[in-house]
Write an enzyme that holds these catalytic residues in place. Structure first.
Site, PDB file in Angstrom:
ATOM      1  N   GLY A   1      -4.805   2.547 -11.207  1.00 43.08           N
ATOM      2  CA  GLY A   1      -6.025   3.154 -10.838  1.00 43.08           C
ATOM      3  C   GLY A   1      -5.909   4.720 -10.924  1.00 43.08           C
ATOM      4  O   GLY A   1      -4.990   5.311 -11.628  1.00 43.08           O
ATOM      5  N   ASN A   2      -6.649   5.558 -10.364  1.00 47.12           N
ATOM      6  CA  ASN A   2      -6.720   7.265 -10.267  1.00 47.12           C
ATOM      7  C   ASN A   2      -7.229   7.706  -8.921  1.00 47.12           C
ATOM      8  O   ASN A   2      -7.626   6.695  -8.134  1.00 47.12           O
ATOM      9  CB  ASN A   2      -7.227   7.719 -11.374  1.00 47.12           C
ATOM     10  CG  ASN A   2      -8.808   7.335 -11.374  1.00 47.12           C
ATOM     11  OD1 ASN A   2      -9.312   7.915 -10.480  1.00 47.12           O
ATOM     12  ND2 ASN A   2      -9.100   6.621 -12.642  1.00 47.12           N
ATOM     13  N   HIS A   3      -7.087   8.880  -8.716  1.00 48.41           N
ATOM     14  CA  HIS A   3      -7.285   9.571  -7.367  1.00 48.41           C
ATOM     15  C   HIS A   3      -8.693   9.757  -7.277  1.00 48.41           C
ATOM     16  O   HIS A   3      -9.037  10.472  -6.180  1.00 48.41           O
ATOM     17  CB  HIS A   3      -6.528  10.626  -7.204  1.00 48.41           C
ATOM     18  CG  HIS A   3      -4.816  10.389  -7.172  1.00 48.41           C
ATOM     19  ND1 HIS A   3      -4.409   9.807  -6.245  1.00 48.41           N
ATOM     20  CD2 HIS A   3      -4.033  10.857  -8.194  1.00 48.41           C
ATOM     21  CE1 HIS A   3      -3.247   9.638  -6.540  1.00 48.41           C
ATOM     22  NE2 HIS A   3      -2.847  10.202  -7.502  1.00 48.41           N
TER      23      HIS A   3
ATOM     24  N   ALA B   1     -14.346   8.899 -12.978  1.00 45.85           N
ATOM     25  CA  ALA B   1     -13.040   8.822 -13.796  1.00 45.85           C
ATOM     26  C   ALA B   1     -12.614   7.291 -14.248  1.00 45.85           C
ATOM     27  O   ALA B   1     -12.070   6.649 -13.597  1.00 45.85           O
ATOM     28  CB  ALA B   1     -12.202   9.207 -12.674  1.00 45.85           C
TER      29      ALA B   1
END
Ligand code: CTP
Length: 400
Positions: free
Chosen positions: A206-208, A274
């Protein structure tokens, strides 16, 4: 939007009156002009000096004050809306029966503007047949009631009867009363948040991304009257308007499918998510055990949603992408604008202290396909969203 809206706030005698300090503050921050009338019994619960300071207007209590008479008729005509919060059980009964024994009741009876009430009382009072009848009467008068909340009550009991929270009252006003019609009939697609790519039933890549920028954009479009679909990955933040259609997805493939299927009916698409660029080629059915010293994961490219929409985009549609960069910012953003056939690209850099995940601020430069660029100062994501939406509206007007 509440900017420039005139709100006549009536405060009646309930412990929830203390919350009006926050309510007035939020209304003023949102740009509204606020005038306050308070009943004599409400003065025991909240200070008129605090309310006058926050509203920047004298707080009115009595019909006559030494040698001046409060013009209750003009107060009701001045206002775009009369909001009575909190509305006590006693004052509710007076509204329903036309009892005019204080300035607030006189202003109410002569008000020609819409009236909204936010009741507050103990649960048993709220459920009493007399209260139900009085609320019904207000509905017949054409007034709107903001439903009470459930929680701890002044009696110490837990139940229904709490005045709606100030932020929810402000949202209610923005959404139900003062929504503009500038983008009425326009359909907008916004993507937000991260996508999560499953590795096994337990883990993911995943990402932030917090989704805050996408949410701010969806809300800005919505307050201007557009029909908004927000396609978002797993995030803890939520939209504040019920009218925004939220389509929740987890993976890049799911986001792709939703966007492709809704795009033909969309006028404006802003892709702020994102999206993962790579996803595991094989998702393990069972939890992967740590048997190997070195573990290699094979990743394959996800489909690029912006690029795909860019290839099927019609002349009348506006497509906007984001570029979050860490180096060669301008060069990379221009390349994305061109290769993905977007009308605008919003560039933000992780090197900027005001930009980035989880932050409430952003600093962007919007690049137009026609070569123009619009650098903006650092500001809250809400205000950045308004700047971006303004540019999109100009672009839309150029197309017609
Ligand atoms: N985007 C998309 N689908 C993907 C990847 C990105 O729609 N699979 C969109 C993003 O929502 C954003 C824009 O493309 O609007 C640019 O995303 P970004 O991650 O900055 O760039 P990438 O194209 O992924 O390129 P790179 O990661 O190499 O910078």
């Amino acid at each position: 939007m509440l900017k420039g809206k005139r709100i006549l706030l009536g405060i009646t005698g309930s412990i929830a009156a203390y919350k009006t300090v926050f309510l007035v503050r939020l209304l003023v921050i949102a740009g509204a002009e606020v005038r306050v009338i308070i009943t004599p019994s409400a003065k025991d619960f909240v200070s008129t000096l605090t309310l006058a300071t926050l509203s920047k207007n004298k707080v009115l209590v009595d019909l006559a004050d030494e040698d001046t008479w409060a013009n209750h008729v003009m107060l009701g005509r001045w206002a775009d809306v009369m909001l009575i919060a909190p509305l006590s059980c006693n004052s509710l009964s007076k509204l329903a029966n036309g009892i005019c024994d204080n300035l607030l009741m006189a202003a109410y009876l002569s008000a020609t503007c819409p009236v909204i009430v936010a009741p507050a009382m103990d649960e048993d009072m709220w459920h009493h047949r007399s209260t139900i009848k009085n609320i019904e009467t207000l509905k017949e008068f054409g007034h709107t009631t903001i439903t009470v909340g459930t929680g701890e009550l002044a009696s110490g009991l837990f139940g229904e009867g709490r005045m709606a929270e100030p932020k929810d009252i402000v949202t209610f006003l923005e959404e139900k009363f003062f929504r503009s019609e500038l983008l009425k009939g326009k359909s907008v697609l916004v993507t937000a948040g991260p996508t999560l790519e499953a590795i096994d039933p337990v883990r993911f890549i995943g990402n932030h991304s917090s989704g805050k920028m996408g949410i701010a954009l969806a809300e800005a479009f919505y307050t201007l009257g557009a029909d908004v679909k927000l396609v978002c990955g797993p995030i803890k933040n939520t939209v504040c308007y019920e009218g925004i259609e939220v389509l929740k997805i987890t993976s890049a493939a799911e986001m792709y499918d939703v966007c492709i299927s809704v795009f033909p009916s969309i006028n404006i698409a802003v892709l702020a998510a994102a999206v993962a660029d790579y996803t595991p080629r094989i998702v393990s059915e069972n939890k992967i055990k740590k048997n190997e010293k070195i573990f290699q994961l094979e990743l394959i490219k996800t489909k690029d949603i912006l690029q795909t929409l860019g290839t099927v985009k019609r002349e009348d549609q506006i497509l906007v992408g984001f570029a979050l960069e860490t180096n060669n910012e301008l060069e990379n953003a221009i390349r994305k604008l061109e290769t993905k056939n977007a009308d605008l690209i919003v560039l933000n850099s992780l090197n900027d202290e005001f930009a980035g995940f989880e932050k409430d601020t952003n600093k962007v430069t919007v690049l137009d396909r026609n070569g123009s660029s619009f650098p903006f100062e650092a500001k809250s994501k809400k205000l950045v969203a308004i700047d971006i939406v303004d540019l999109i509206i100009k672009k839309l007007n150029d197309k017609v």
